[in-house]
Motif scaffolding. Sequence first.
Motif, PDB file in Angstrom:
ATOM      1  N   ALA A  62       0.837  -1.211   0.000  1.00  0.00           N
ATOM      2  CA  ALA A  62       0.000   0.000   0.000  1.00  0.00           C
ATOM      3  C   ALA A  62       0.865   1.251   0.000  1.00  0.00           C
ATOM      4  O   ALA A  62       0.574   2.222  -0.713  1.00  0.00           O
ATOM      5  CB  ALA A  62      -0.924  -0.010   1.212  1.00  0.00           C
ATOM      6  N   LEU A  63       1.942   1.230   0.775  1.00  0.00           N
ATOM      7  CA  LEU A  63       2.841   2.381   0.821  1.00  0.00           C
ATOM      8  C   LEU A  63       3.497   2.623  -0.536  1.00  0.00           C
ATOM      9  O   LEU A  63       3.592   3.760  -1.000  1.00  0.00           O
ATOM     10  CB  LEU A  63       3.916   2.167   1.890  1.00  0.00           C
ATOM     11  CG  LEU A  63       3.457   2.268   3.348  1.00  0.00           C
ATOM     12  CD1 LEU A  63       4.556   1.804   4.288  1.00  0.00           C
ATOM     13  CD2 LEU A  63       3.043   3.700   3.676  1.00  0.00           C
ATOM     14  N   VAL A  64       3.929   1.542  -1.154  1.00  0.00           N
ATOM     15  CA  VAL A  64       4.547   1.665  -2.481  1.00  0.00           C
ATOM     16  C   VAL A  64       3.563   2.291  -3.462  1.00  0.00           C
ATOM     17  O   VAL A  64       3.890   3.238  -4.200  1.00  0.00           O
ATOM     18  CB  VAL A  64       5.014   0.294  -3.007  1.00  0.00           C
ATOM     19  CG1 VAL A  64       5.451   0.401  -4.471  1.00  0.00           C
ATOM     20  CG2 VAL A  64       6.159  -0.245  -2.168  1.00  0.00           C
ATOM     21  N   ALA A  65       2.328   1.790  -3.463  1.00  0.00           N
ATOM     22  CA  ALA A  65       1.318   2.275  -4.407  1.00  0.00           C
ATOM     23  C   ALA A  65       0.964   3.733  -4.141  1.00  0.00           C
ATOM     24  O   ALA A  65       0.889   4.553  -5.070  1.00  0.00           O
ATOM     25  CB  ALA A  65       0.074   1.402  -4.327  1.00  0.00           C
ATOM     26  N   LEU A  66       0.756   4.093  -2.876  1.00  0.00           N
ATOM     27  CA  LEU A  66       0.318   5.450  -2.546  1.00  0.00           C
ATOM     28  C   LEU A  66       1.432   6.482  -2.741  1.00  0.00           C
ATOM     29  O   LEU A  66       1.190   7.577  -3.263  1.00  0.00           O
ATOM     30  CB  LEU A  66      -0.194   5.490  -1.110  1.00  0.00           C
ATOM     31  CG  LEU A  66      -1.511   4.734  -0.857  1.00  0.00           C
ATOM     32  CD1 LEU A  66      -1.793   4.615   0.622  1.00  0.00           C
ATOM     33  CD2 LEU A  66      -2.673   5.414  -1.573  1.00  0.00           C
ATOM     34  N   LEU A  67       2.635   6.144  -2.321  1.00  0.00           N
ATOM     35  CA  LEU A  67       3.738   7.089  -2.486  1.00  0.00           C
ATOM     36  C   LEU A  67       4.091   7.286  -3.959  1.00  0.00           C
ATOM     37  O   LEU A  67       4.504   8.379  -4.370  1.00  0.00           O
ATOM     38  CB  LEU A  67       4.973   6.604  -1.711  1.00  0.00           C
ATOM     39  CG  LEU A  67       4.841   6.608  -0.184  1.00  0.00           C
ATOM     40  CD1 LEU A  67       6.096   6.023   0.459  1.00  0.00           C
ATOM     41  CD2 LEU A  67       4.588   8.004   0.354  1.00  0.00           C
ATOM     42  N   SER A  68       3.889   6.250  -4.761  1.00  0.00           N
ATOM     43  CA  SER A  68       4.207   6.343  -6.189  1.00  0.00           C
ATOM     44  C   SER A  68       3.244   7.252  -6.943  1.00  0.00           C
ATOM     45  O   SER A  68       3.531   7.657  -8.079  1.00  0.00           O
ATOM     46  CB  SER A  68       4.211   4.946  -6.813  1.00  0.00           C
ATOM     47  OG  SER A  68       5.214   4.127  -6.230  1.00  0.00           O
ATOM     48  N   LEU A  69       2.120   7.583  -6.322  1.00  0.00           N
ATOM     49  CA  LEU A  69       1.164   8.492  -6.952  1.00  0.00           C
ATOM     50  C   LEU A  69       1.649   9.941  -6.923  1.00  0.00           C
ATOM     51  O   LEU A  69       1.155  10.776  -7.687  1.00  0.00           O
ATOM     52  CB  LEU A  69      -0.193   8.398  -6.250  1.00  0.00           C
ATOM     53  CG  LEU A  69      -0.947   7.061  -6.387  1.00  0.00           C
ATOM     54  CD1 LEU A  69      -2.207   7.085  -5.524  1.00  0.00           C
ATOM     55  CD2 LEU A  69      -1.294   6.778  -7.840  1.00  0.00           C
ATOM     56  N   GLU A  70       2.617  10.225  -6.033  1.00  0.00           N
ATOM     57  CA  GLU A  70       3.127  11.594  -5.898  1.00  0.00           C
ATOM     58  C   GLU A  70       4.200  11.849  -6.961  1.00  0.00           C
ATOM     59  O   GLU A  70       5.139  11.064  -7.112  1.00  0.00           O
ATOM     60  CB  GLU A  70       3.718  11.802  -4.505  1.00  0.00           C
ATOM     61  CG  GLU A  70       2.741  11.541  -3.364  1.00  0.00           C
ATOM     62  CD  GLU A  70       1.606  12.548  -3.339  1.00  0.00           C
ATOM     63  OE1 GLU A  70       1.845  13.722  -3.695  1.00  0.00           O
ATOM     64  OE2 GLU A  70       0.478  12.168  -2.951  1.00  0.00           O
ATOM     65  N   ASP A  71       4.061  12.953  -7.680  1.00  0.00           N
ATOM     66  CA  ASP A  71       4.986  13.254  -8.775  1.00  0.00           C
ATOM     67  C   ASP A  71       6.430  13.428  -8.311  1.00  0.00           C
ATOM     68  O   ASP A  71       7.364  13.140  -9.071  1.00  0.00           O
ATOM     69  CB  ASP A  71       4.542  14.524  -9.506  1.00  0.00           C
ATOM     70  CG  ASP A  71       3.233  14.324 -10.270  1.00  0.00           C
ATOM     71  OD1 ASP A  71       2.916  13.153 -10.579  1.00  0.00           O
ATOM     72  OD2 ASP A  71       2.544  15.322 -10.530  1.00  0.00           O
ATOM     73  N   ASP A  72       6.614  13.895  -7.075  1.00  0.00           N
ATOM     74  CA  ASP A  72       7.975  14.181  -6.615  1.00  0.00           C
ATOM     75  C   ASP A  72       8.577  13.062  -5.771  1.00  0.00           C
ATOM     76  O   ASP A  72       9.645  13.228  -5.181  1.00  0.00           O
ATOM     77  CB  ASP A  72       7.999  15.488  -5.817  1.00  0.00           C
ATOM     78  CG  ASP A  72       7.109  15.425  -4.588  1.00  0.00           C
ATOM     79  OD1 ASP A  72       6.149  14.623  -4.573  1.00  0.00           O
ATOM     80  OD2 ASP A  72       7.375  16.177  -3.619  1.00  0.00           O
ATOM     81  N   LEU A  73       7.889  11.915  -5.708  1.00  0.00           N
ATOM     82  CA  LEU A  73       8.396  10.780  -4.934  1.00  0.00           C
ATOM     83  C   LEU A  73       8.584   9.568  -5.836  1.00  0.00           C
ATOM     84  O   LEU A  73       7.775   9.316  -6.731  1.00  0.00           O
ATOM     85  CB  LEU A  73       7.437  10.417  -3.800  1.00  0.00           C
ATOM     86  CG  LEU A  73       7.026  11.529  -2.825  1.00  0.00           C
ATOM     87  CD1 LEU A  73       6.110  10.958  -1.749  1.00  0.00           C
ATOM     88  CD2 LEU A  73       8.248  12.184  -2.201  1.00  0.00           C
ATOM     89  N   GLU A  74       9.646   8.801  -5.579  1.00  0.00           N
ATOM     90  CA  GLU A  74       9.911   7.589  -6.353  1.00  0.00           C
ATOM     91  C   GLU A  74      10.382   6.494  -5.400  1.00  0.00           C
ATOM     92  O   GLU A  74      11.381   6.650  -4.695  1.00  0.00           O
ATOM     93  CB  GLU A  74      10.990   7.838  -7.401  1.00  0.00           C
ATOM     94  CG  GLU A  74      11.344   6.593  -8.209  1.00  0.00           C
ATOM     95  CD  GLU A  74      12.518   6.813  -9.143  1.00  0.00           C
ATOM     96  OE1 GLU A  74      12.848   5.886  -9.906  1.00  0.00           O
ATOM     97  OE2 GLU A  74      13.111   7.917  -9.102  1.00  0.00           O
ATOM     98  N   VAL A  75       9.655   5.380  -5.358  1.00  0.00           N
ATOM     99  CA  VAL A  75      10.061   4.243  -4.534  1.00  0.00           C
ATOM    100  C   VAL A  75      11.062   3.413  -5.334  1.00  0.00           C
ATOM    101  O   VAL A  75      10.728   2.850  -6.377  1.00  0.00           O
ATOM    102  CB  VAL A  75       8.848   3.380  -4.129  1.00  0.00           C
ATOM    103  CG1 VAL A  75       9.311   2.164  -3.322  1.00  0.00           C
ATOM    104  CG2 VAL A  75       7.840   4.202  -3.326  1.00  0.00           C
ATOM    105  N   VAL A  76      12.298   3.353  -4.852  1.00  0.00           N
ATOM    106  CA  VAL A  76      13.360   2.661  -5.598  1.00  0.00           C
ATOM    107  C   VAL A  76      13.657   1.282  -5.038  1.00  0.00           C
ATOM    108  O   VAL A  76      14.348   0.483  -5.678  1.00  0.00           O
ATOM    109  CB  VAL A  76      14.649   3.505  -5.616  1.00  0.00           C
ATOM    110  CG1 VAL A  76      14.417   4.809  -6.353  1.00  0.00           C
ATOM    111  CG2 VAL A  76      15.163   3.764  -4.201  1.00  0.00           C
ATOM    112  N   ALA A  77      13.144   0.981  -3.830  1.00  0.00           N
ATOM    113  CA  ALA A  77      13.393  -0.340  -3.243  1.00  0.00           C
ATOM    114  C   ALA A  77      12.373  -0.612  -2.159  1.00  0.00           C
ATOM    115  O   ALA A  77      11.866   0.309  -1.510  1.00  0.00           O
ATOM    116  CB  ALA A  77      14.802  -0.416  -2.664  1.00  0.00           C
ATOM    117  N   GLU A  78      12.069  -1.883  -1.969  1.00  0.00           N
ATOM    118  CA  GLU A  78      11.207  -2.305  -0.868  1.00  0.00           C
ATOM    119  C   GLU A  78      11.752  -3.604  -0.305  1.00  0.00           C
ATOM    120  O   GLU A  78      12.280  -4.446  -1.045  1.00  0.00           O
ATOM    121  CB  GLU A  78       9.761  -2.478  -1.325  1.00  0.00           C
ATOM    122  CG  GLU A  78       9.573  -3.442  -2.478  1.00  0.00           C
ATOM    123  CD  GLU A  78       8.107  -3.664  -2.800  1.00  0.00           C
ATOM    124  OE1 GLU A  78       7.392  -4.165  -1.928  1.00  0.00           O
ATOM    125  OE2 GLU A  78       7.706  -3.339  -3.930  1.00  0.00           O
TER     126      GLU A  78
END
Length: 205
Positions: A20-36
Amino acid sequence: MSAAPIRIAIAEDMTVLREALVALLSLEDDLEVVAESSRGDDALAKIAALRPDIVLLDLDLPVVDGLVIAERLQGLGDVTKIVVLTALDKPAVVRTALINNVRAFLPKGVSINTLVDAVRTVHRGGTVIGADLISAALCSRPNPLTDRERDVLTLMAAGDTAKEASRKLHIAVGTVSNTMSRILQKLRARNKVDAIRIATENNWI
């Protein structure tokens, strides 16, 4: 030219929450999830390799816990900043986190908007830690137990007898008994059960 996104690594063992965190944070234009990661050892390896801007860290991770990760990340300097998202908010835990340069300490019940704001604040060099948590952390006592005393009390808390603890720690049964006596004196505990309670409540074991 737009600024580069804030690169985030997420270390959380609960699959549903992590996804859920990966999906929600990835919706923000200035945030990029690079690893989990779901395990502390895997998280450390990925953080060292990728050097993300922010680590979104749960403290209760298998193999290597979050406080150990925070301590080891100090070696990376200010390259990677830590945002803790956890249910572990005991004063002793917060105190240790602050010592290890954690920049934000948030309960898992916060909204996604609060979390996103915290990530951006920390990336800019700010901190997001409640005044009540800081006050409680400053008032908490540091761990008075030695490594040997922690090992003995941890085994006692798991239900081991003095004989079993002596075998696992490769020490004499008498040494275990003497160690327990010192623990009771240090913690001003009435008995072993009381010592375990005090140490657990303060996150000393």
